[in-house]
Design an enzyme around this catalytic site. Structure first.
Site, PDB file in Angstrom:
ATOM      1  N   GLY A 123       0.833  -1.201   0.000  1.00 23.82           N
ATOM      2  CA  GLY A 123       0.000   0.000   0.000  1.00 23.82           C
ATOM      3  C   GLY A 123       0.863   1.244   0.000  1.00 23.82           C
TER       4      GLY A 123
ATOM      5  N   GLY B  61      26.169  13.380 -28.553  1.00 24.23           N
ATOM      6  CA  GLY B  61      25.602  14.030 -27.374  1.00 24.23           C
ATOM      7  C   GLY B  61      26.057  13.356 -26.096  1.00 24.23           C
TER       8      GLY B  61
HETATM    9  C1  HXC Z   1      -3.557  -4.395  11.950  1.00 25.54           C
HETATM   10  C2  HXC Z   1      -2.448  -6.255  11.219  1.00 25.54           C
HETATM   11  C3  HXC Z   1      -2.229  -5.655   9.962  1.00 25.54           C
HETATM   12  C4  HXC Z   1      -2.739  -4.351   9.764  1.00 25.54           C
HETATM   13  C5  HXC Z   1      -1.312  -7.579   9.938  1.00 25.54           C
HETATM   14  N1  HXC Z   1      -1.855  -7.439  11.151  1.00 25.54           N
HETATM   15  N2  HXC Z   1      -1.540  -6.508   9.196  1.00 25.54           N
HETATM   16  N3  HXC Z   1      -3.085  -5.618  12.205  1.00 25.54           N
HETATM   17  N4  HXC Z   1      -3.396  -3.766  10.780  1.00 25.54           N
HETATM   18  N5  HXC Z   1      -2.561  -3.703   8.616  1.00 25.54           N
HETATM   19  C6  HXC Z   1      -1.822  -8.403  12.251  1.00 25.54           C
HETATM   20  C7  HXC Z   1      -2.630  -9.640  11.989  1.00 25.54           C
HETATM   21  O1  HXC Z   1      -3.971  -9.419  12.378  1.00 25.54           O
HETATM   22  C8  HXC Z   1      -1.931 -10.647  12.891  1.00 25.54           C
HETATM   23  O2  HXC Z   1      -2.354 -10.432  14.218  1.00 25.54           O
HETATM   24  C9  HXC Z   1      -0.495 -10.237  12.803  1.00 25.54           C
HETATM   25  O3  HXC Z   1      -0.503  -8.884  12.362  1.00 25.54           O
HETATM   26  C10 HXC Z   1       0.302 -11.057  11.811  1.00 25.54           C
HETATM   27  O4  HXC Z   1      -0.409 -11.089  10.592  1.00 25.54           O
HETATM   28  P1  HXC Z   1      -0.651 -12.447   9.796  1.00 25.54           P
HETATM   29  O5  HXC Z   1      -1.696 -12.171   8.780  1.00 25.54           O
HETATM   30  O6  HXC Z   1      -0.894 -13.578  10.752  1.00 25.54           O
HETATM   31  O7  HXC Z   1       0.771 -12.663   9.131  1.00 25.54           O
HETATM   32  P2  HXC Z   1       1.120 -13.218   7.701  1.00 25.54           P
HETATM   33  O8  HXC Z   1       0.338 -14.468   7.435  1.00 25.54           O
HETATM   34  O9  HXC Z   1       2.595 -13.294   7.643  1.00 25.54           O
HETATM   35  O10 HXC Z   1       0.599 -12.117   6.667  1.00 25.54           O
HETATM   36  C11 HXC Z   1       1.158 -10.803   6.676  1.00 25.54           C
HETATM   37  C12 HXC Z   1       0.345  -9.866   5.765  1.00 25.54           C
HETATM   38  C13 HXC Z   1      -1.157  -9.908   6.210  1.00 25.54           C
HETATM   39  C14 HXC Z   1       0.465 -10.321   4.325  1.00 25.54           C
HETATM   40  C15 HXC Z   1       0.956  -8.492   5.908  1.00 25.54           C
HETATM   41  O11 HXC Z   1      -1.243  -9.732   7.601  1.00 25.54           O
HETATM   42  C16 HXC Z   1      -1.946  -8.832   5.531  1.00 25.54           C
HETATM   43  O12 HXC Z   1      -2.352  -8.988   4.370  1.00 25.54           O
HETATM   44  N6  HXC Z   1      -2.232  -7.765   6.283  1.00 25.54           N
HETATM   45  C17 HXC Z   1      -3.024  -6.668   5.801  1.00 25.54           C
HETATM   46  C18 HXC Z   1      -2.259  -5.883   4.782  1.00 25.54           C
HETATM   47  C19 HXC Z   1      -3.006  -4.657   4.341  1.00 25.54           C
HETATM   48  O13 HXC Z   1      -3.969  -4.759   3.559  1.00 25.54           O
HETATM   49  N7  HXC Z   1      -2.632  -3.524   4.928  1.00 25.54           N
HETATM   50  C20 HXC Z   1      -3.261  -2.248   4.647  1.00 25.54           C
HETATM   51  C21 HXC Z   1      -2.591  -1.760   3.357  1.00 25.54           C
HETATM   52  S1  HXC Z   1      -3.226  -0.239   2.893  1.00 25.54           S
HETATM   53  P3  HXC Z   1      -2.323 -11.584  15.305  1.00 25.54           P
HETATM   54  O14 HXC Z   1      -2.926 -10.950  16.525  1.00 25.54           O
HETATM   55  O15 HXC Z   1      -3.134 -12.696  14.740  1.00 25.54           O
HETATM   56  O16 HXC Z   1      -0.889 -11.971  15.513  1.00 25.54           O
HETATM   57  C22 HXC Z   1      -2.173   0.804   3.505  1.00 25.54           C
HETATM   58  C23 HXC Z   1      -2.526   2.190   3.237  1.00 25.54           C
HETATM   59  C24 HXC Z   1      -1.401   3.092   3.596  1.00 25.54           C
HETATM   60  O17 HXC Z   1      -1.224   0.487   4.121  1.00 25.54           O
HETATM   61  C25 HXC Z   1      -1.564   4.350   2.820  1.00 25.54           C
HETATM   62  C26 HXC Z   1      -0.544   5.355   3.194  1.00 25.54           C
HETATM   63  C27 HXC Z   1      -0.650   6.548   2.310  1.00 25.54           C
END
Ligand code: HXC
Length: 521
Positions: A180, A415
């Site tokens: 993101g 150039g």
């Molecule tokens: C809150 C989150 C999180 C998030 C992960 N966790 N991402 N908590 N906000 N964005 C937490 C999970 O709930 C989990 O908690 C722990 O972190 C580990 O995550 P897992 O999914 O178990 O790990 P893994 O299987 O390795 O997968 C990692 C991952 C996945 C691929 C990053 O977690 C994921 O897809 N997360 C969301 C990514 C996302 O869409 N982010 C927002 C992007 S938009 P527990 O308690 O179970 O340990 C963005 C906008 C920014 O960032 C814009 C700025 C301008």
């Protein structure tokens, strides 16, 4: 009325032991289970990473007790001290650095507004105290439970990235997910490195890609280390694992100044200044159409034969990186004849231009090694904007006031001759080997244009070509005009370059006053 028990003061021992237990809790991050999970996928924890990177015992942590203030989605009371990022300062090879390392074991290293505030705080300190900023990124992106405040937190970091740019070096090491808008902070820093297999960067992940474009792609293909070091050039290098990445980062930092207030400094070297490299006398093949490896020249002139190459696997027709000459850090830009004959094209121009600007921003002297047959012709390049991308490199060299030394080994045509830190762009010392050919274009092409009506007579054309080569394909016409300061013996290049740079150590040059130039971005 207060109960008497509540007002009994704790003993100092109790207070200290409470502090210790708070610290221990913070040090455990998301807990043993999540630490084991981190290890099981081949990643170190944030704390282990910091301890590997910094000089032993030098890390001073700040904001260890910060917690988030999110109340929605069951987050009320669900806090972990530190809030998913370790921040502070320490030393690398004795030099002060500011650092943040996202802790994936705490809410997936996701960024809340309080997490962002910690990062912003140390970035401000780095700018104020003139020391590099290092970010170790491992994060699930914006803290989903928080919403817009976390987006604001990202923007606060982006703003500091822009303000720090050109003041202190900023380096990003991607050591886990980076998705993101989170990718834009690393993209605004000076250098981005990745760990193979465990890190990826993309604006939208594979699922969104599939929904929007129907493309099926894995996370690795979309934004893994190979993709960003070979195709997109988002990353400057990649490493096999966390330990290798952090050890190489220590070495990389040794080449960099702490800030733009960098003055000429030297590191001790035992490599003799006057070391002769006889192999260089025969580096250029007799046949001008045969290539040779420009890295041989770079390595043989460098102190201890050490060349720290950047973007090694992208636009290989130009080489960029750092060497030391008699202990002084030098940025090197060099055409690479073994790839596309070393021509300038869109990718190589962009790659070199950004590097020239980094060196200039931090007063790192630039050595330019030239063997360039010109700009790459063709529709692919023209449609891709070679005019604008080539102009980036031209602009970067033209505005650069850092010491610039140029050595033409063979071709410097058209150039591209002008662009590659020529005398006309304020090259401070411009040298050539006797094998240099400085001309508007190669002899064959020139004769085919000038003597088009003789093209059906191969003998005549051959004579014309030899004549053109004799007159123009040598360094002496340029030397006669003063466009070259000297024609030097190849084996003596190290000494001549060291001499040239050492005389430039007090160089001062100023461009006209302005807010900033408008480089063709
Ligand atoms: C809150 C989150 C999180 C998030 C992960 N966790 N991402 N908590 N906000 N964005 C937490 C999970 O709930 C989990 O908690 C722990 O972190 C580990 O995550 P897992 O999914 O178990 O790990 P893994 O299987 O390795 O997968 C990692 C991952 C996945 C691929 C990053 O977690 C994921 O897809 N997360 C969301 C990514 C996302 O869409 N982010 C927002 C992007 S938009 P527990 O308690 O179970 O340990 C963005 C906008 C920014 O960032 C814009 C700025 C301008």
């Amino acid at each position: 009325m207060l109960e008497w028990r509540n007002v009994i003061k704790k003993s100092s021992r109790e207070i200290i032991s409470e502090l210790q237990s708070r610290r221990e809790k913070a040090r455990l991050g998301g807990g043993r289970k999540r630490i084991e999970k981190q290890h099981s996928v081949g990643k170190l924890t944030a704390r282990e990473r910091i301890n590997t990177l910094l000089d032993e015992g030098s890390f001073e942590e700040t904001d260890m007790f910060v917690i988030h203030r999110i109340r929605d989605f069951g987050m009320d009371g669900k806090t972990i001290p530190g809030d998913g990022v370790l921040t502070g300062s320490g030393k690398v090879n004795g030099k002060l650095v500011y650092i943040y390392a996202q802790d994936f074991t705490v809410f997936g290293g996701s960024l809340s507004s309080d997490h962002a505030k910690k990062i912003v705080k140390i970035m401000k300190l780095a700018i104020q105290n003139k020391a590099p900023i290092i970010g170790l990124n491992d994060s699930g992106g914006a803290r989903i439970q928080e919403g817009v405040e976390s987006l604001g937190g990202y923007a606060d970091v982006f703003l500091q990235n822009a303000l720090a740019s050109g003041v202190v070096p900023q380096i990003s090491m991607i050591m886990g997910p980076c998705a993101g808008g989170a990718v834009y902070s690393p993209a605004m820093t000076d250098f981005t490195f990745m760990v193979k297999g465990t890190s990826y960067m993309f604006v939208t992940g594979p699922d969104v890609v599939k929904t929007v474009t129907s493309e099926e792609v894995t996370a690795e293909e979309l934004g893994g280390a190979d993709t960003h070091t070979k195709i997109s050039s988002v990353a400057d290098g990649s490493f096999n694992n966390d330990i290798e990445a952090l050890n190489v980062l220590r070495k990389f930092l040794s080449f960099l100044p702490s800030s733009n207030e960098y003055q000429y400094t030297k590191r001790k070297t035992h490599d003799p200044k006057k070391r002769i490299s006889f192999a260089l006398d025969t580096l250029i093949p007799e046949n001008p159409n045969l290539p040779y490896d420009m890295k041989e020249l770079i390595v043989s002139i460098a102190d201890e034969y050490d060349f720290f190459e950047l973007q090694e696997n992208f636009a290989k027709n130009i080489l960029i990186g750092f060497i030391r000459l008699d202990g002084q850090t030098i940025g090197v830009v060099a055409n690479q004849p073994i790839v596309l004959a070393g021509c300038l094209d869109n990718d190589s121009s962009r790659k070199a231009a950004r590097f020239v600007r980094f060196c200039d921003a931090f007063n790192i002297p630039i050595l330019t090694l030239v063997d360039v047959p010109g700009f790459m012709p063709g529709t692919a390049q023209e449609y891709g904007g070679i005019i604008k991308h080539g102009a980036k490199l031209l602009f970067a060299y033209a505005e650069a006031t850092t010491p610039k030394v140029t050595l033409i080994t063979r071709k410097a045509y058209g150039g591209a001759y002008d662009v590659m830190s020529s005398k006309h762009l304020r090259g401070d010392a411009n040298y050539a080997w006797p094998t240099a050919e400085i001309a508007v274009m190669g002899a064959k092409g020139a004769v085919e244009i000038l003597f088009r009506n003789e093209l059906n007579d191969p003998k005549k054309i051959e004579t014309r070509t030899l004549d053109y080569e004799e007159r123009f394909a040598n360094p002496f016409i340029a030397a006669e005009r003063g466009f070259l300061d000297d024609v030097i013996i190849p084996s003596n290049s190290r000494y001549r370059l060291i001499q040239a740079f050492s005389k430039l150590k007090n160089k001062t040059q100023k461009n006209p006053d302005k807010k900033f130039g408008n480089i063709p971005l």
